[in-house]
Motif scaffolding. Structure first.
Motif, PDB file in Angstrom:
ATOM      1  N   PRO A 101       0.865  -1.262   0.057  1.00 10.77           N
ATOM      2  CA  PRO A 101      -0.024  -0.163  -0.019  1.00 10.77           C
ATOM      3  C   PRO A 101       0.847   1.413  -0.089  1.00 10.77           C
ATOM      4  O   PRO A 101       0.493   2.238  -0.615  1.00 10.77           O
ATOM      5  CB  PRO A 101      -0.730  -0.252   1.310  1.00 10.77           C
ATOM      6  N   ARG A 134       1.428   2.772  -3.316  1.00 10.45           N
ATOM      7  CA  ARG A 134       0.273   3.024  -3.910  1.00 10.45           C
ATOM      8  C   ARG A 134      -0.352   4.563  -3.362  1.00 10.45           C
ATOM      9  O   ARG A 134      -1.488   5.088  -3.676  1.00 10.45           O
ATOM     10  CB  ARG A 134      -0.812   2.156  -4.010  1.00 10.45           C
ATOM     11  N   SER A 135       0.300   4.865  -2.305  1.00 13.04           N
ATOM     12  CA  SER A 135      -0.146   5.944  -1.423  1.00 13.04           C
ATOM     13  C   SER A 135      -0.177   7.137  -2.056  1.00 13.04           C
ATOM     14  O   SER A 135      -1.313   8.064  -1.687  1.00 13.04           O
ATOM     15  CB  SER A 135       0.467   6.237  -0.052  1.00 13.04           C
ATOM     16  N   SER A 151      -3.166   6.335  -5.446  1.00  9.91           N
ATOM     17  CA  SER A 151      -4.435   5.685  -5.163  1.00  9.91           C
ATOM     18  C   SER A 151      -5.784   6.512  -5.544  1.00  9.91           C
ATOM     19  O   SER A 151      -5.620   7.761  -5.451  1.00  9.91           O
ATOM     20  CB  SER A 151      -4.621   5.140  -3.669  1.00  9.91           C
ATOM     21  N   CYS A 191       2.732  13.273   4.111  1.00  4.59           N
ATOM     22  CA  CYS A 191       2.871  11.919   4.458  1.00  4.59           C
ATOM     23  C   CYS A 191       2.737  10.960   3.287  1.00  4.59           C
ATOM     24  O   CYS A 191       2.963   9.549   3.458  1.00  4.59           O
ATOM     25  CB  CYS A 191       1.659  11.541   5.479  1.00  4.59           C
ATOM     26  N   HIS A 192       2.153  11.393   2.229  1.00  5.75           N
ATOM     27  CA  HIS A 192       1.850  10.429   1.166  1.00  5.75           C
ATOM     28  C   HIS A 192       2.930  10.297  -0.009  1.00  5.75           C
ATOM     29  O   HIS A 192       3.127   9.409  -0.800  1.00  5.75           O
ATOM     30  CB  HIS A 192       0.506  10.845   0.438  1.00  5.75           C
ATOM     31  N   ILE A 225      10.974  11.006   6.644  1.00  7.04           N
ATOM     32  CA  ILE A 225      10.382  11.021   8.196  1.00  7.04           C
ATOM     33  C   ILE A 225      11.749  11.625   9.064  1.00  7.04           C
ATOM     34  O   ILE A 225      11.065  11.968  10.038  1.00  7.04           O
ATOM     35  CB  ILE A 225       9.855   9.782   8.559  1.00  7.04           C
ATOM     36  N   MET A 283       8.054   4.780  15.067  1.00  7.93           N
ATOM     37  CA  MET A 283       8.476   5.189  13.682  1.00  7.93           C
ATOM     38  C   MET A 283       7.463   5.334  12.691  1.00  7.93           C
ATOM     39  O   MET A 283       7.140   6.100  12.002  1.00  7.93           O
ATOM     40  CB  MET A 283       9.294   4.149  13.335  1.00  7.93           C
ATOM     41  N   CYS A 324       4.310  -2.778  15.534  1.00  7.04           N
ATOM     42  CA  CYS A 324       3.642  -2.626  14.231  1.00  7.04           C
ATOM     43  C   CYS A 324       4.464  -3.417  13.254  1.00  7.04           C
ATOM     44  O   CYS A 324       3.841  -4.372  12.377  1.00  7.04           O
ATOM     45  CB  CYS A 324       3.666  -1.180  13.639  1.00  7.04           C
ATOM     46  N   HIS A 368       3.351  -6.435  10.608  1.00  6.38           N
ATOM     47  CA  HIS A 368       2.874  -6.014   9.275  1.00  6.38           C
ATOM     48  C   HIS A 368       4.428  -6.039   8.626  1.00  6.38           C
ATOM     49  O   HIS A 368       4.335  -5.840   7.447  1.00  6.38           O
ATOM     50  CB  HIS A 368       2.445  -4.492   9.411  1.00  6.38           C
ATOM     51  N   SER A 379       1.260  -5.229   5.271  1.00  4.09           N
ATOM     52  CA  SER A 379       0.010  -5.729   5.243  1.00  4.09           C
ATOM     53  C   SER A 379      -0.256  -6.541   6.213  1.00  4.09           C
ATOM     54  O   SER A 379       0.659  -6.969   6.904  1.00  4.09           O
ATOM     55  CB  SER A 379      -0.227  -6.405   3.691  1.00  4.09           C
ATOM     56  N   ARG A 426     -12.792   3.150   5.842  1.00  4.03           N
ATOM     57  CA  ARG A 426     -12.202   1.979   6.759  1.00  4.03           C
ATOM     58  C   ARG A 426     -13.847   1.362   7.513  1.00  4.03           C
ATOM     59  O   ARG A 426     -14.437   1.859   8.494  1.00  4.03           O
ATOM     60  CB  ARG A 426     -11.598   2.464   7.933  1.00  4.03           C
TER      61      ARG A 426
END
Ligand code: HEC
Ligand code: HEC
Ligand code: HEC
Ligand code: HEC
Ligand code: HEC
Length: 322
Positions: free
Chosen positions: A56, A59-60, A63, A81-82, A87, A140, A164, A168, A197, A246
């Motif tokens: 994802p 694709r951010s 999308s 952020c996309h 960061i 992070m 996380c 993921h 994911s 969501r």
């Protein structure tokens, strides 16, 4: 030509054992208009690149949902952020000026000053800031996943609470690079798949979301009962997220012996409506079906869906024979 290439490889091999700053492969740590494409990282880190490009994060920016909700990229405030530069900043995350279609790319997460930073003790042909343990923390990811991090933090200090990355980015033992000549001199080591994911760990028995039927009563031809959901192991709400659509749909179906659905009930969970299932929360959904011919089984499933209901990911299911 071949000989020249070999000599060149040899030369870089030697140089890389010398202490270097942004000297060898300086183009990998460029910012601004000359920032490298992730494909370039994929020349050597082939497996990681292939995982990332289907994730994802890749694709951010492109999308459909993002394109639509930013009014065709007019809301500049959203882009940081996309399609970020990096960061590693104390200020708001700045957007990249180039390769924006790559979304959250390698350098978004790995470019720290003029080095490529990571958690492993590594020595490479490019500048590396090694053993950076920030990469092992949920904080992070929380640089961008602000709401989900908050939900993770609020779930309290529980022994063994997973980060996380634990879920993921599953562990894998392999070489970090698949390119010659480098891969010849590097051993396999423990690394992390860049899947971002939750598919791979949804194995039976390990499922962090439990679902079961409690108390099912069949009186005459009516069927009534209670479905119980429990978020035993996901240390954030289900669903989670601050943006986009969501929804999690729980469906309870009454089926006959051929599997035909004779009646059903659905219930949706949303973050915005505060109906998301919190960490360690148990939820009961009562159901009642009026007289139906030939009802044999009750089946329940929990599915993460999209706005147009065209993308459906099964999270868990349960069934009960009447
Ligand atoms: C010419 C080959 C090559 C290219 C191109 C390359 N790398 Fe590497 N990289 C390596 C090697 C070799 C290592 C060390 C592997 C090891 O120690 O097992 C490494 C290590 C790393 C590490 C590990 C740091 C750590 O301490 O955990 C990161 C992160 C990294 N590279 C990111 C990138 C990114 C991002 C790009 C693209 C901008 C990139 N690399 C391009 C060869 C390359
Ligand atoms: C630079 C910002 C940024 C960072 C850092 C970041 N993410 Fe993301 N992440 C995003 C964006 C933006 C999306 C939305 C992509 C989309 O669905 O179009 C996303 C999507 C995801 C998704 C999928 C959500 C979905 O709707 O399918 C998962 C899972 C995820 N990230 C996990 C992580 C993890 C784990 C980390 C830390 C290792 C992390 N992210 C770090 C920005 C970031
Ligand atoms: C125990 C494993 C586990 C941990 C730890 C975990 N997650 Fe998740 N995550 C899941 C599962 C399972 C789902 C699917 C259910 C859902 O959509 O809420 C999910 C869903 C997501 C989604 C939405 C994807 C989607 O489209 O449904 C995002 C974003 C996300 N996680 C980010 C994070 C971040 C950020 C952290 C750390 C603060 C984290 N997760 C920690 C298991 C985990
Ligand atoms: C959303 C942030 C994010 C993106 C995008 C990302 N990484 Fe990582 N990467 C991480 C995190 C976090 C770790 C460490 C995870 C851990 O050890 O728990 C990591 C680890 C690594 C490592 C160290 C070895 C390993 O497997 O753990 C390398 C090398 C690496 N990444 C290369 C890349 C390359 C190349 C790309 C682009 C194709 C990329 N990364 C994209 C967050 C990211
Ligand atoms: C602080 C970082 C951040 C900012 C700023 C940000 N986003 Fe996101 N966005 C994310 C993350 C992380 C995700 C994935 C999970 C979630 O929803 O939290 C995401 C997901 C999305 C999605 C869902 C993508 C999909 O394919 O399902 C849309 C749409 C979206 N963002 C739109 C926007 C818009 C519009 C703005 C500006 C108003 C914006 N975002 C600003 C971090 C950010």
């Amino acid at each position: 030509m071949k000989l020249f290439q070999r000599l060149l490889s040899l030369f870089t091999l030697i140089v890389f054992f010398l202490p270097v700053g942004c000297v060898v492969y300086p183009e990998l740590v460029d910012k601004g208009p000359n920032a490298p494409k992730s494909e370039r990282c994929g020349d050597c880190h082939r497996d990681i690149y292939n995982e990332w490009k289907d994730s994802p994060h890749a694709r951010s920016f492109v999308s459909d949902a993002f394109k639509e909700e930013t009014n065709e990229y007019r809301y500049k405030f959203c882009i940081g952020c996309h399609a970020p530069e990096t960061i590693f900043t104390n200020e708001k995350i700045e957007p990249r000026s180039v390769n924006q279609t790559e979304g959250v790319n390698c350098n978004s997460c790995h470019l720290d000053d003029c080095e490529l930073s990571g958690p492993t003790p590594a020595r490479g042909p490019h500048p590396i800031k090694e053993k950076n343990l920030f990469y092992k923390t949920s904080e992070m990811c929380g640089k961008c996943h602000v709401g989900t991090l908050k939900s993770w933090q609020e779930s309290g200090i529980v022994e063994g609470k997973k980060t996380c990355q634990d879920c993921h980015m599953p562990v894998i033992k392999r070489k970090l690079i698949q390119d010659d000549p480098w891969q010849k001199i590097y051993p396999k080591r423990e690394g992390k798949q860049h899947l971002f994911s939750f598919q791979p760990f949804l194995k039976e028995n390990e499922n962090p979301i439990k679902m079961s039927f409690v108390k099912v009563i069949r009186s005459e031809c009516n069927v009534e009962g209670i479905l119980e959901l429990e978020n035993t192991d996901v240390p954030h709400s289900v669903p989670t997220g601050d943006y986009g659509y969501r929804e999690i749909v729980v469906t309870i179906e009454l089926q006959d012996k051929t599997g035909r659905i004779v009646d059903f009930k659905t219930e949706s969970l949303f973050v915005e409506l505060k109906t998301a299932l919190q960490y360690k929360e148990k939820r009961t959904i009562p159901f009642y079906f009026n007289c139906k011919e030939g009802a044999e089984t009750i089946k329940a499933k929990m599915v993460r869906t999209s706005f147009c209901k065209d993308r459906n990911i099964l999270l868990t299911e349960a069934s009960y024979k009447l």
